[in-house]
Design a protein around this motif. Structure first.
Motif, mmCIF file in Angstrom:
data_model
loop_
_atom_site.group_PDB
_atom_site.id
_atom_site.type_symbol
_atom_site.label_atom_id
_atom_site.label_comp_id
_atom_site.label_asym_id
_atom_site.label_seq_id
_atom_site.Cartn_x
_atom_site.Cartn_y
_atom_site.Cartn_z
ATOM 1 N N MET A 191 0.845 -1.200 -0.024
ATOM 2 C CA MET A 191 -0.069 0.088 -0.063
ATOM 3 C C MET A 191 1.013 1.210 0.195
ATOM 4 S SD MET A 191 -3.252 -1.175 2.164
ATOM 5 C CE MET A 191 -3.795 -2.566 2.363
ATOM 6 N N GLU A 192 0.259 2.182 -0.464
ATOM 7 C CA GLU A 192 1.244 3.218 -1.093
ATOM 8 C C GLU A 192 1.178 4.533 0.430
ATOM 9 O OE1 GLU A 192 -0.577 5.103 -4.517
ATOM 10 O OE2 GLU A 192 -0.312 3.152 -5.350
ATOM 11 N N GLU A 193 0.389 4.299 1.173
ATOM 12 C CA GLU A 193 0.303 5.088 2.423
ATOM 13 C C GLU A 193 0.066 4.351 3.559
ATOM 14 O OE1 GLU A 193 -3.168 7.808 2.123
ATOM 15 O OE2 GLU A 193 -2.806 8.379 0.045
ATOM 16 N N LEU A 194 0.983 4.931 4.733
ATOM 17 C CA LEU A 194 0.462 4.148 6.080
ATOM 18 C C LEU A 194 -1.050 4.442 6.589
ATOM 19 C CD1 LEU A 194 3.832 5.263 7.738
ATOM 20 C CD2 LEU A 194 3.257 3.254 6.522
ATOM 21 N N ALA A 195 -1.753 5.580 5.993
ATOM 22 C CA ALA A 195 -2.890 5.831 6.299
ATOM 23 C C ALA A 195 -3.979 4.641 5.728
ATOM 24 C CB ALA A 195 -3.524 7.096 5.923
ATOM 25 N N LEU A 196 -3.468 4.064 4.567
ATOM 26 C CA LEU A 196 -4.310 3.005 4.079
ATOM 27 C C LEU A 196 -4.178 1.837 5.061
ATOM 28 C CD1 LEU A 196 -3.660 3.476 0.190
ATOM 29 C CD2 LEU A 196 -5.776 3.913 1.711
ATOM 30 N N HIS A 197 -2.886 1.384 5.586
ATOM 31 C CA HIS A 197 -2.691 0.251 6.544
ATOM 32 C C HIS A 197 -3.725 0.386 7.946
ATOM 33 C CE1 HIS A 197 0.830 -1.594 4.779
ATOM 34 N NE2 HIS A 197 1.180 -0.435 4.321
ATOM 35 N N ILE A 198 -3.696 1.677 8.176
ATOM 36 C CA ILE A 198 -4.553 1.990 9.244
ATOM 37 C C ILE A 198 -6.012 1.715 9.015
ATOM 38 C CG2 ILE A 198 -5.358 3.944 10.848
ATOM 39 C CD1 ILE A 198 -2.793 5.434 10.492
ATOM 40 N N LEU A 199 -6.428 1.988 7.917
ATOM 41 C CA LEU A 199 -7.743 2.020 7.487
ATOM 42 C C LEU A 199 -8.168 0.188 7.529
ATOM 43 C CD1 LEU A 199 -10.731 2.700 6.224
ATOM 44 C CD2 LEU A 199 -9.387 2.708 4.043
ATOM 45 N N ASP A 200 -7.180 -0.553 6.940
ATOM 46 C CA ASP A 200 -7.135 -1.814 6.769
ATOM 47 C C ASP A 200 -7.179 -2.524 8.024
ATOM 48 O OD1 ASP A 200 -7.333 -4.377 5.468
ATOM 49 O OD2 ASP A 200 -5.102 -4.695 5.782
ATOM 50 N N LEU A 201 -6.398 -1.846 9.057
ATOM 51 C CA LEU A 201 -6.425 -2.541 10.437
ATOM 52 C C LEU A 201 -7.655 -2.418 11.238
ATOM 53 C CD1 LEU A 201 -3.397 -3.400 9.424
ATOM 54 C CD2 LEU A 201 -3.060 -3.395 11.938
ATOM 55 N N VAL A 202 -8.139 -1.381 11.095
ATOM 56 C CA VAL A 202 -9.380 -0.764 11.657
ATOM 57 C C VAL A 202 -10.528 -1.451 11.132
ATOM 58 C CG1 VAL A 202 -10.813 1.022 12.584
ATOM 59 C CG2 VAL A 202 -8.895 1.588 12.575
ATOM 60 N N GLN A 203 -10.622 -1.970 9.956
ATOM 61 C CA GLN A 203 -11.314 -3.239 9.443
ATOM 62 C C GLN A 203 -11.182 -4.395 10.138
ATOM 63 O OE1 GLN A 203 -13.576 -1.283 8.052
ATOM 64 N NE2 GLN A 203 -13.855 -2.337 6.353
ATOM 65 N N ASN A 204 -10.174 -4.551 10.630
ATOM 66 C CA ASN A 204 -9.940 -5.751 11.393
ATOM 67 C C ASN A 204 -10.657 -5.730 12.803
ATOM 68 O OD1 ASN A 204 -8.356 -7.251 9.691
ATOM 69 N ND2 ASN A 204 -6.490 -6.879 10.640
ATOM 70 N N CYS A 205 -10.517 -4.638 13.394
ATOM 71 C CA CYS A 205 -11.018 -4.332 14.694
ATOM 72 C C CYS A 205 -12.588 -4.415 14.556
ATOM 73 C CB CYS A 205 -10.554 -2.965 15.122
ATOM 74 S SG CYS A 205 -8.947 -2.553 15.261
ATOM 75 N N ALA A 206 -13.241 -3.857 13.478
ATOM 76 C CA ALA A 206 -14.501 -3.749 13.400
ATOM 77 C C ALA A 206 -15.115 -5.153 13.253
ATOM 78 C CB ALA A 206 -14.954 -2.977 12.232
ATOM 79 N N VAL A 255 -4.585 10.596 6.606
ATOM 80 C CA VAL A 255 -5.376 10.068 7.668
ATOM 81 C C VAL A 255 -6.677 10.657 7.688
ATOM 82 C CG1 VAL A 255 -5.147 9.374 9.992
ATOM 83 C CG2 VAL A 255 -2.956 9.823 8.591
ATOM 84 N N CYS A 256 -6.716 11.925 7.109
ATOM 85 C CA CYS A 256 -8.039 12.590 7.119
ATOM 86 C C CYS A 256 -8.921 11.521 6.452
ATOM 87 C CB CYS A 256 -7.855 13.934 6.429
ATOM 88 S SG CYS A 256 -9.510 14.733 6.283
ATOM 89 N N ASP A 257 -8.616 11.207 5.017
ATOM 90 C CA ASP A 257 -9.598 10.340 4.173
ATOM 91 C C ASP A 257 -9.845 9.271 5.062
ATOM 92 O OD1 ASP A 257 -9.487 12.370 2.227
ATOM 93 O OD2 ASP A 257 -8.216 11.527 0.968
ATOM 94 N N THR A 258 -8.775 8.761 5.657
ATOM 95 C CA THR A 258 -9.000 7.271 6.572
ATOM 96 C C THR A 258 -10.034 7.546 7.547
ATOM 97 O OG1 THR A 258 -6.980 6.169 5.705
ATOM 98 C CG2 THR A 258 -7.960 5.557 7.828
ATOM 99 N N VAL A 259 -9.886 8.495 8.305
ATOM 100 C CA VAL A 259 -10.618 8.826 9.490
ATOM 101 C C VAL A 259 -12.144 9.069 8.981
ATOM 102 C CG1 VAL A 259 -11.388 10.153 11.525
ATOM 103 C CG2 VAL A 259 -9.089 9.399 11.026
ATOM 104 N N VAL A 260 -12.273 9.766 7.844
ATOM 105 C CA VAL A 260 -13.632 10.133 7.512
ATOM 106 C C VAL A 260 -14.290 8.800 6.776
ATOM 107 C CG1 VAL A 260 -13.343 12.669 7.175
ATOM 108 C CG2 VAL A 260 -13.124 11.242 5.078
#
Ligand SMILES: Nc1ncnc2c1ncn2[C@@H]1O[C@H](COP(=O)(O)OP(=O)(O)O)[C@@H](O)[C@H]1O
Ligand SMILES: [Mg+2]
Lengths: 181, 118
Positions: free
Chosen positions: A1-16, A115-120
Motif C-alpha cells: 500500500m502506498e500510504e501508511l494511512a491505508l494500512h490504518i484503514l485496513d487494520l481498523v477494518q480488522n477491529c470492526a 489520515v483525514c481520508d481514512t478517518v472520514v
C-alpha cells in the motif's frame, strides 16, 4: 500500500470485524527521536494464542472467502523495511493492540498519506464505532473523539453532509499540525 | 477555523432536510473494504460516493461497507442495491463512482459495461 494511512484503514477494518465497540488510533511523530509510531487499539474479541502466533504469517487468515491474510503482514513489512518494529498484543475477550514503529526519516518509509481520508471513511461506514483519533507532532496534539461528534450529531453522524464537514475540519486541523503527509 | 458550533448548526439543517422525506433508504451502495479493496483504491471510491451524495443533496441514498467478498482481482467492487435489484460493479474509480450516481442512482440506468458477475 502506498500510504501508511491505508494500512490504518485496513487494520481498523480488522477491529470492526472483531466486534470492537471502541477503536483508538494514535499517531506520534517525534522528530528529535526520529520516530513515527502508529498504534491501533480495540476492545474487540481478541485473538487466541494460536491465532496470535500465526497472524504475522501471510498465509494465515480465519476468514473463509480466501486463503491468505495480508493486512497484518503488510504493515509489519512496511515497519521493518523502514528500520522500525512491529508488535501485536492481544487477549481473548479483552481486545487487541497493534503497534508499528518507523524511523521517521528512513527513505524506505512509506508516507503517512491522508489520515483525514481514512478517518472520514471509517466514520462514514462505522457510525456506531467509538473512534478516537489522536495525532501528535513534536508534542502538539490533535484529537478527534467520535463520541463527542456523536453527542452533537446523533444518528446523523454519517450523513454525507456531516462527513463532508468533518473532512474539511480534520484537514484544517492536520494542516495546522504540520505532520507527515 | 471551523468550530463545533458550526457542526451543531449543520446538524439542525440536516434534520430539517431529512424531516421532509420520511421512510428508509431507497438505494444502498456497498463498497468492498477488505485489504484488496483498500489496496486497489476503495477509500477514494467510498469517499467519492459520499461527497457526490452530499454535493447533490441526495436523500435516501446510503453508503456502507463490506469485507472481502472474494472478488479480489476486480476491486474496488461496489454493489448497488436499488429498486431495479442488485448490481455489482468492478474496478470502480472515483470517476466511475460519480457516473454511477448520475446514471444509475439518479437516472435509473444500469451501466452494463462495468457490471461483473460473481
Ligand atoms: N484486531 C483484531 N482482533 C481480533 N482478531 C484479529 C484482529 N486483527 C486480525 N485478527 C485476526 O487475524 C487474522 C489475519 O488478519 P489480517 O492479516 O488482517 O488478514 P485478514 O483480515 O484478511 O484475515 C484475521 O482473520 C483475524 O482472525
Ligand atoms: Mg484484515
Amino acid at each position: 500500500m502506498e500510504e501508511l494511512a491505508l494500512h490504518i484503514l485496513d487494520l481498523v477494518q480488522n477491529c470492526a470485524e472483531a466486534g470492537a465497540s471502541m477503536v483508538e488510533i494514535t499517531i506520534i511523530e517525534d522528530f528529535s527521536s526520529n520516530l513515527l509510531l502508529i498504534e491501533i487499539r480495540d476492545n474487540g474479541r481478541g485473538m487466541s494464542p494460536e491465532v496470535l502466533a500465526n497472524v504475522e504469517d501471510p498465509f494465515f487468515t480465519t476468514r473463509t472467502t480466501r486463503h491468505v491474510g495480508l493486512g497484518i503482514p503488510l504493515l509489519k513489512a512496511a515497519a521493518e523495511q523502514a528500520g522500525g518494529s512491529f508488535v501485536i498484543t492481544s487477549s481473548p475477550g479483552k481486545g487487541t493492540t497493534v503497534r508499528a514503529e518507523f524511523e521517521h526519516d528512513n527513505i524506505d518509509r512509506a508516507p503517512l498519506g491522508s489520515v483525514c481520508d481514512t478517518v472520514v471513511a471509517l466514520l462514514a461506514v462505522h457510525p456506531r464505532l467509538d473512534l478516537v483519533y489522536t495525532h501528535s507532532v513534536n508534542g502538539t496534539e490533535f484529537v478527534l473523539d467520535g463520541r463527542e461528534i456523536r453527542e452533537i450529531c446523533g444518528e446523523d453522524l454519517n450523513h454525507p453532509k456531516i462527513i463532508q464537514w468533518l473532512k474539511s475540519y480534520i484537514a484544517e486541523q492536520e494542516k495546522q499540525l504540520g505532520g507527515d503527509q | 477555523m471551523k468550530t463545533v458550533e458550526d457542526l451543531r448548526k449543520l446538524r439542525e439543517e440536516v434534520q430539517q432536510m431529512t424531516k421532509l422525506r420520511d421512510g428508509g433508504a431507497e438505494v444502498k451502495i456497498v463498497v468492498g473494504m477488505g485489504t484488496c479493496g483498500i489496496a486497489a483504491g476503495a477509500r477514494e471510491t467510498l469517499n467519492a460516493f459520499v461527497q457526490e451524495i452530499a454535493v447533490k443533496s441526495l436523500s435516501g441514498v446510503v453508503v456502507t461497507q463490506a469485507g472481502c467478498v472474494g472478488l479480489c482481482d476486480r476491486e474496488p467492487i461496489v454493489e448497488v442495491n436499488a429498486k431495479d435489484g442488485r448490481t455489482i460493479y468492478a474496478r470502480v474509480t472515483p470517476e466511475k463512482a460519480r457516473r454511477i450516481i448520475s446514471e444509475h442512482v439518479q437516472g435509473g440506468r444500469v451501466i452494463e459495461d462495468w457490471v461483473t458477475r460473481n
